[in-house]
Design an enzyme around this catalytic site. Sequence first.
Site, PDB file in Angstrom:
ATOM      1  N   ARG A 291     -32.710 -23.661 -44.080  1.00 40.70           N
ATOM      2  CA  ARG A 291     -31.796 -23.734 -43.326  1.00 40.70           C
ATOM      3  C   ARG A 291     -31.135 -22.833 -43.548  1.00 40.70           C
ATOM      4  O   ARG A 291     -30.726 -22.421 -44.396  1.00 40.70           O
ATOM      5  CB  ARG A 291     -31.536 -24.687 -43.376  1.00 40.70           C
ATOM      6  CG  ARG A 291     -32.953 -25.999 -43.268  1.00 40.70           C
ATOM      7  CD  ARG A 291     -32.990 -27.776 -43.410  1.00 40.70           C
ATOM      8  NE  ARG A 291     -33.386 -28.317 -42.502  1.00 40.70           N
ATOM      9  CZ  ARG A 291     -33.685 -29.536 -43.001  1.00 40.70           C
ATOM     10  NH1 ARG A 291     -32.475 -30.330 -43.037  1.00 40.70           N
ATOM     11  NH2 ARG A 291     -34.612 -30.084 -42.544  1.00 40.70           N
ATOM     12  N   ARG A 306     -28.683 -28.702 -50.870  1.00 31.26           N
ATOM     13  CA  ARG A 306     -28.152 -28.522 -50.153  1.00 31.26           C
ATOM     14  C   ARG A 306     -29.041 -26.200 -50.166  1.00 31.26           C
ATOM     15  O   ARG A 306     -27.535 -26.242 -50.685  1.00 31.26           O
ATOM     16  CB  ARG A 306     -27.068 -28.702 -49.161  1.00 31.26           C
ATOM     17  CG  ARG A 306     -26.696 -28.023 -47.871  1.00 31.26           C
ATOM     18  CD  ARG A 306     -24.629 -28.266 -46.567  1.00 31.26           C
ATOM     19  NE  ARG A 306     -24.685 -29.986 -47.161  1.00 31.26           N
ATOM     20  CZ  ARG A 306     -25.565 -30.242 -46.011  1.00 31.26           C
ATOM     21  NH1 ARG A 306     -25.900 -30.037 -45.353  1.00 31.26           N
ATOM     22  NH2 ARG A 306     -24.854 -31.663 -46.315  1.00 31.26           N
ATOM     23  N   GLU A 380     -28.536 -38.449 -48.540  1.00 29.55           N
ATOM     24  CA  GLU A 380     -29.755 -38.779 -48.276  1.00 29.55           C
ATOM     25  C   GLU A 380     -30.561 -38.219 -48.731  1.00 29.55           C
ATOM     26  O   GLU A 380     -30.684 -37.069 -48.770  1.00 29.55           O
ATOM     27  CB  GLU A 380     -29.227 -38.401 -46.820  1.00 29.55           C
ATOM     28  CG  GLU A 380     -30.430 -37.518 -45.477  1.00 29.55           C
ATOM     29  CD  GLU A 380     -29.779 -37.471 -44.589  1.00 29.55           C
ATOM     30  OE1 GLU A 380     -28.699 -37.264 -44.010  1.00 29.55           O
ATOM     31  OE2 GLU A 380     -30.643 -36.597 -43.616  1.00 29.55           O
ATOM     32  N   SER A 383     -35.090 -39.743 -43.205  1.00 27.50           N
ATOM     33  CA  SER A 383     -34.590 -39.688 -41.822  1.00 27.50           C
ATOM     34  C   SER A 383     -35.569 -40.066 -40.891  1.00 27.50           C
ATOM     35  O   SER A 383     -36.207 -38.917 -41.596  1.00 27.50           O
ATOM     36  CB  SER A 383     -33.597 -38.061 -41.104  1.00 27.50           C
ATOM     37  OG  SER A 383     -33.272 -38.857 -40.413  1.00 27.50           O
ATOM     38  N   ARG A 421     -34.860 -32.917 -52.690  1.00 26.73           N
ATOM     39  CA  ARG A 421     -33.861 -33.813 -53.031  1.00 26.73           C
ATOM     40  C   ARG A 421     -34.448 -34.994 -53.697  1.00 26.73           C
ATOM     41  O   ARG A 421     -33.902 -36.043 -54.693  1.00 26.73           O
ATOM     42  CB  ARG A 421     -32.886 -34.337 -51.253  1.00 26.73           C
ATOM     43  CG  ARG A 421     -32.024 -33.470 -50.747  1.00 26.73           C
ATOM     44  CD  ARG A 421     -31.317 -34.558 -49.729  1.00 26.73           C
ATOM     45  NE  ARG A 421     -30.800 -32.902 -48.949  1.00 26.73           N
ATOM     46  CZ  ARG A 421     -29.525 -33.258 -48.538  1.00 26.73           C
ATOM     47  NH1 ARG A 421     -29.786 -34.750 -47.962  1.00 26.73           N
ATOM     48  NH2 ARG A 421     -28.785 -32.144 -47.861  1.00 26.73           N
TER      49      ARG A 421
END
Length: 458
Positions: A291, A306, A380, A383, A421
């Site tokens: 990403r 991130r 988070e 998801s 994460r």
Amino acid sequence: MRILPFSTCPPSTRASPVLVEQRLARYYGRTMLDHKFVRDNLEAVKKNIADRYMKADADLVASLYDKRNETLTALDEQRKKRNDNAAAMKGKIEAAIREKLIAEGKALKETIAELEKGAEELEARLLEEARKIPNMAHPGAPVGKEDKDNLEVKRVGEPTKFDFQPKDHVQLGQELDIIDFDTATRVSGTKFYYLKNQGVILELALVRYALDILMKKGFTLFTTPDVAKTEILEGIGFNPRGAESNIYSIEGEGTCLIGTAEITLGGYYSGSVLDKKDLPLMLAGVSHCFRREAGAAGQFSKGLYRVHQFTKVEMFAYCLPEDSDKIHEQLRLIEEEIFSGLGIPFRVVDTCTGDLGAPAYRKWDLEAWMPGRNGGEWGEVTSTSNCTDFQARRLNVKFKDDDGKNKYVHMLNGTAMACSRGLISVIENFQQEDGTIKMPAALVPYCGFDTIRKIEKK
RNA sequence: GGAGCGGUGUCCGAGCGGUCUAAGGAGGCGGUCUUGAAAACCGCUGUGCCGAAAGGCACCGAGGGUUCGAAUCCCUCCUGCUCCGCCA
């Protein structure tokens, strides 16, 4: 029929226009919410766009659709005349009649060429506008603009309490010599990291722990390519181009580094008609995820939270339309099981309309407690989205129903384990006063150790 | 990366400018016959779009071109196989 290529695509990131055009043609006419649905449910579609704070012009789509149909009907009539004209010349006929027919055929040829040009333009404009229209949202999804409007629906465990001042994973990782950010910054850039020593084993343990659970649930396991073609990304609902895109494009290839295995798993059956009896298909894929995270700098992006690259185990389901709500529930329960099994406190959030993303009909996030994040915060970790037929339309995935008709399947995805994460959650929640990390019992068999302590040089 | 040969319906496979409304098989579905089955025979058997329907149009790997007319001729690309080169 010719498709206009992506005019907005910067030259450096696109394959030859011919290539892109050819690939897109395969999914021609499928890259949108059903036009007819938009036209016939105009008010609902407009409300949905507003609820999601997106920009899309449903009125324009409806009118372009009608215009396109008119043109197409006219075109078909002319084509029929052309076919009849050609058929009339099959056998032996008088020269004079033949001349007359040829003249008529020539005139028809011109008319058809003009109509085709008009149809192409309308089609391209319709496609461009329709692409902007998001999926409809679940009526139960909370209406709101940002993540603060998300609705907490469940909590498992309570935020971890410490008898000492807890550290964050960045500090713990460096002190234990299991994560190296500084060298990665020098070698690869910011937001990259090396895992080191037991950090390597811990990541692999998380992957294997998740895979074992999924295997028991009947998922078919994959490791997937880390690269996918632009049209697959588009089909899944990603925007591979532009300054705001979160996707890395590979120059001159028409391919991208995937941001999630949702892309490669969702592309797996693109262009297929599935057997109804095989549904639901439950897939699990391990991949790297890339990403760009453009503009995401700052203290909130410190550490593993991130990053530009991480490893993830992703779940993906293809199912019958009537089953997708149920499957969505199942995916969420699996995510809960995975994090409950680790003993990590988390809450479940029903994502609001403005935070859904264009393909999702409904989305649940699991947010794990991260003691080191701003002094303790939910972050988070997974998801799961029900994308209904949005992706199936774009990627052309159908099943043959009992009435003999081919219908679009529903497609869903969910995170089983995002390692970066996951690592944060384990490291921060299981830290001890002496700076070591006690492994969750479920991971010990996979790790081969029960505590991470710094390896002393011999 | 280079050379050669291919890509046709669910599958195999013919097709070389108008008779393709795609031959012929195989498979599948329905029927006749049979105590039942097999065999034989008859019929049906792709997808998308527009349309209330009737019907129409498009699709022979993809895109473009030639032609009154293209599965068929020309160009470009993709893809498969074989050989060579390179390589973990």
